[in-house]
Write an enzyme that holds these catalytic residues in place. Structure first.
Site, short mmCIF file in Angstrom:
data_model
loop_
_atom_site.label_atom_id
_atom_site.label_comp_id
_atom_site.label_asym_id
_atom_site.label_seq_id
_atom_site.Cartn_x
_atom_site.Cartn_y
_atom_site.Cartn_z
CE LYS A 77 -3.95 -2.20 2.33
NZ LYS A 77 -4.84 -2.14 3.53
CE1 TYR A 91 -9.32 -2.76 0.56
CE2 TYR A 91 -8.65 -0.64 -0.34
CZ TYR A 91 -8.36 -1.80 0.36
OH TYR A 91 -7.08 -1.99 0.88
CG ASN A 144 -3.50 -2.44 6.95
OD1 ASN A 144 -3.34 -2.00 5.81
ND2 ASN A 144 -4.59 -3.09 7.32
CG HIS A 195 -5.22 -6.09 -0.50
ND1 HIS A 195 -6.45 -6.12 0.13
CD2 HIS A 195 -5.33 -6.95 -1.55
CE1 HIS A 195 -7.25 -6.96 -0.53
NE2 HIS A 195 -6.59 -7.46 -1.56
#
Ligand code: IDP
Ligand code: MG
Length: 156
Positions: free
Chosen positions: A11, A51, A114, A117
């Site tokens: 990301k 998403y 985070n 993915h």
């Protein structure tokens, strides 16, 4: 057990923090093969596609702003049970709760930023691979090392 392919993204936070090499290194060290790799900027439209399951959620606008904020590195990785192996390697969604030793647990402290993915099921993996890669952009990994990495019945 099956040889699977998972769609992985480093990301924007991972790219910005110069962790692309480290993250790919962990994936390779685990024994998974890279069969597709590219860098791109996710647009708002692509974010909504990727998403789709989250578009109606309250956190979606922030998630879209984040995932479109800079380039990502997209990969398809292959190996025995690659989808669940990658989820384990990544750690829990909230990096503050991810175990040390996982990518999110070692490098992150955020639920949103985070780093990585990874597809969460065979259905997601198939859908997500088509979003980022054409069939001709994916290579067939040579099986030269497979006999020393896993038994035949682990990857058929
Ligand atoms: P996953 O990436 O571990 O599969 P998902 O629940 O599918 O987690 O969420 C997709 C992404 O959306 C997460 O990786 C994270 O970047 C972001 N996210 C998930 N839950 C929240 C939240 O409650 N607030 C803000 N961002 C979130
Ligand atoms: Mg998910």
């Amino acid at each position: 057990m099956a040889l699977e392919r998972s769609l992985i993204l480093v990301k924007p936070d991972g790219v910005e923090r110069r962790l692309v090499g480290t993250i790919i290194g962990r994936i390779e060290a685990k024994g998974l093969s890279l069969v597709g790799l590219k860098m791109l900027q996710i647009t708002a439209e692509l974010s909504r596609q990727h998403y789709a399951e989250h578009v109606e959620k309250p956190f979606y606008p922030e998630l879209e702003a984040f995932i479109t904020s800079g380039p990502v590195v997209a990969m398809v990785v292959e190996g025995p049970e690659a989808i669940s192996v990658m989820r384990t390697l990544m750690g829990k969604t909230n990096a503050r709760e991810s175990a040390p030793g996982t990518i999110r647990g070692d490098f992150g402290a955020s639920r949103q930023m985070n780093l990585i993915h990874g597809s969460d099921s065979p259905e997601s993996a198939a859908r997500e691979q088509q979003i980022y890669f054409t069939e001709s952009e994916l290579v067939s990994a040579p099986a030269l090392l497979s006999p020393v990495m896993w038994a035949a019945d682990e990857a058929n």
